[in-house]
Design a protein around this motif. Sequence first.
Motif, mmCIF file in Angstrom:
data_model
loop_
_atom_site.group_PDB
_atom_site.id
_atom_site.type_symbol
_atom_site.label_atom_id
_atom_site.label_comp_id
_atom_site.label_asym_id
_atom_site.label_seq_id
_atom_site.Cartn_x
_atom_site.Cartn_y
_atom_site.Cartn_z
ATOM 1 N N LYS A 99 63.752 80.480 69.098
ATOM 2 C CA LYS A 99 62.643 79.522 69.156
ATOM 3 C C LYS A 99 61.528 80.037 70.061
ATOM 4 C CE LYS A 99 65.512 75.412 68.481
ATOM 5 N NZ LYS A 99 65.876 74.084 69.055
ATOM 6 N N ASP A 116 76.702 73.377 73.773
ATOM 7 C CA ASP A 116 75.589 74.205 74.266
ATOM 8 C C ASP A 116 75.060 75.118 73.161
ATOM 9 O OD1 ASP A 116 74.065 75.260 76.707
ATOM 10 O OD2 ASP A 116 74.968 77.094 75.876
ATOM 11 N N CYS A 117 76.022 75.654 72.361
ATOM 12 C CA CYS A 117 75.623 76.542 71.264
ATOM 13 C C CYS A 117 74.777 75.805 70.241
ATOM 14 C CB CYS A 117 76.882 77.112 70.607
ATOM 15 S SG CYS A 117 76.549 78.075 69.102
ATOM 16 N N TYR A 160 73.218 72.535 70.446
ATOM 17 C CA TYR A 160 72.067 71.727 70.854
ATOM 18 C C TYR A 160 71.020 72.520 71.626
ATOM 19 C CZ TYR A 160 74.973 67.839 69.367
ATOM 20 O OH TYR A 160 75.751 67.003 68.638
ATOM 21 N N ARG A 161 71.412 73.542 72.330
ATOM 22 C CA ARG A 161 70.445 74.299 73.116
ATOM 23 C C ARG A 161 69.948 75.547 72.410
ATOM 24 N NH1 ARG A 161 71.942 75.352 79.211
ATOM 25 N NH2 ARG A 161 69.824 76.194 79.039
ATOM 26 N N HIS A 162 70.832 76.181 71.647
ATOM 27 C CA HIS A 162 70.474 77.438 71.018
ATOM 28 C C HIS A 162 70.341 77.367 69.499
ATOM 29 C CE1 HIS A 162 71.018 79.327 74.896
ATOM 30 N NE2 HIS A 162 72.253 78.807 74.977
ATOM 31 N N ASP A 203 82.300 72.067 75.604
ATOM 32 C CA ASP A 203 80.985 72.285 76.237
ATOM 33 C C ASP A 203 80.294 73.509 75.661
ATOM 34 O OD1 ASP A 203 81.388 70.083 77.800
ATOM 35 O OD2 ASP A 203 82.130 71.230 79.540
ATOM 36 N N SER A 263 58.275 75.862 74.001
ATOM 37 C CA SER A 263 58.062 74.461 73.658
ATOM 38 C C SER A 263 56.661 74.024 74.053
ATOM 39 C CB SER A 263 59.101 73.596 74.382
ATOM 40 O OG SER A 263 58.873 73.643 75.781
ATOM 41 N N CYS A 318 79.233 81.897 69.239
ATOM 42 C CA CYS A 318 78.076 81.092 68.788
ATOM 43 C C CYS A 318 77.297 81.940 67.789
ATOM 44 C CB CYS A 318 77.196 80.708 69.964
ATOM 45 S SG CYS A 318 75.845 79.580 69.525
ATOM 46 N N SER A 334 77.790 71.335 63.818
ATOM 47 C CA SER A 334 78.254 72.518 64.523
ATOM 48 C C SER A 334 79.367 73.276 63.820
ATOM 49 C CB SER A 334 78.734 72.116 65.925
ATOM 50 O OG SER A 334 79.728 71.133 65.803
#
Length: 498
Positions: A75, A50-51, A53-55, A46, A78, A69, A21
Amino acid sequence: MTFCRTKVVKLSDTIILFLPSFTLLLYVSNTTQLCSDIIIRVDLTDECADCNYRHGGQCKLDSTEKFCCANVIKKGLSLKAKLGIGLGIGIPSMLAIGLLFLFLQYKRKYGTSGGQLESRDSYSDSSSNPHGESSSEYFGVPLFLYEQLKEATNNFDHTKELGDGGFGTVYYGKLPDGREVAVKRLYEHNWKRVEQFINEVKILTRLRHKNLVSLYGCTSRHSRELLLVYEYISNGTVACHLHGGLAKPGSLPWSTRMKIAVETASALAYLHASDIIHRDVKTNNILLDNNFCVKVADFGLSRDVPNDVTHVSTAPQGSPGYLDPEYYNCYQLTSKSDVYSFGVVLIELISSKPAVDMNRSRDEINLSNLAVRKIQESAVSELVDPSLGFDSDCRVMGMIVSVAGLAFQCLQREKDLRPSMYEVLHELRRIESGKDEGKVRDEGDVDGVAVSHSCAHSPPPASPEWEEVGLLKNIKPTSPNTVTDKWESKCTTPNISG
C-alpha cells in the motif's frame, strides 16, 4: 443431524466458505440439512490478524506447517500520513519565508543601503571621483564612523533635534575635537534618499562660498545609516526670525533684512555661475549665524545644469508657496526657477509673513499672490511689516518699494520676464548702497567667479513715490495656488535638452 429451525436445503458433500483470512472447508454428509442460520466461531491468532488487517495478506501454512503471511498487498501512504508530511514541510517553509520577508523589511528601513549605494554610486566614482572612496575620504571629504556621530548626538537624542524635514532630521552634535556640528540623518526608505545623499556630497565638495554652509564630512556608503555632517549655524533660520519661534517685533530691522537679501542673492548667483540650480530656495533653508550672516543650506534637490542647455526636463519638486509656476506647469527646470523662489523670500523679508498660510483667504494662501495684488493696487504699505518704520523713515520706505518692485519682477509667471540671479544681486547692492543706477559699481564677478551679464531687467530706481509702483499695475498676477494643487514629487531621470 439438523442445524435449522426452518426450511431445509440439501447440499453437496462439501461446502466452501470464504473468510477474510483463510479458506474453510466444511464437510457434511448427503443427509445433512443446513438452514440460513449457521453460527460459526473462528478464533484468529495475533499473527494472522496482523497479517490480514495490517498488511492485507492471507494466513497460510508453508510446507513445514508453519504460519506464513502470503499475498501481502503493498500500500501507498495513507491520507493521514500524506497530510502529516505536507504540514510538516509546508508550515516551516512558510515561517521561514515570513521571517525572511520581515528581515528584509527591517534592513530596508533601518539598515544600511550598502549594496544599493554601491551599485548606484559606481558611475559617480568613475566620472566625478576617480579615486573612489578611500579609508578616510569620500568625494574628497572626511569620513565619519556611525558610532562617532551616534555618540556626538547622544544616540540621536530627540532633544538635540535642530529641524525635521521631508528628507531627514538634523541633530546638534559635538565632536571629540570640540567642533560643534549639525548632523543630518537621512531617511533611507527609497532610492531618492540615496541619490540626495550622493548629490549633496558631490555638490558641496566642489563649492566654496562664504554664504554656503560647509560640509565637514559624511558616513561611508557602507555605513549603517547615511549621515551628513555640516558646520553648526547657531542662530536658526530666517523663517524662525521672521514668523517662527524667534520672531519678535523690531528684532530684525530693515538693514539686517537687506543684508540677508544681498548675501542670499550672492550665494545663489554663485551657484548659477557654477551651473547649479538649488531648486529649494526658501527661508527655512537660509541659516543665520550670530552676526546674522547668511548660510544657504540643503542641496538635496539641487541639480547640475550644463551651461550649454536651456533647461532640464524633470518632475516638479520643491516647497509649496515657492514653486515656479512655469516649472510646475511645463516640467522645465531653469535657473529662473530659483529666481522665482527668491522673489518669495524677498516678500517674506518685507512682510514677515509666511510663504503659505491656510488662514488667509483662498486667493492669498500663497504669499506671492497676495504680494502681486498689493503691488498692482499700489498698496505696498499694507504688505509691509509695521515694525520696519515704513511710514516714519523715508529712506527705508524708498528701499522697501524698490525691493518690492524687484520681487515683483522675480515673481513673473513667464521665466523670460524674470531677471537673472546676477541681475537681482546687482540691483540689491544698488538699493542697499542708496546710489543711483549710473553710480553703482559694476560687480564684474560673483565672489571670484567671473560673470558677464547685462542688466536688461533693471527695476525702477528707489523712490518713496507711489507712481513707480503704479507702473506695474497692468501686469497680471503670476502664482498658481500650488499649496492647494497636487503635483508629482517623485524623482525622475531628467532629459537634458539643448
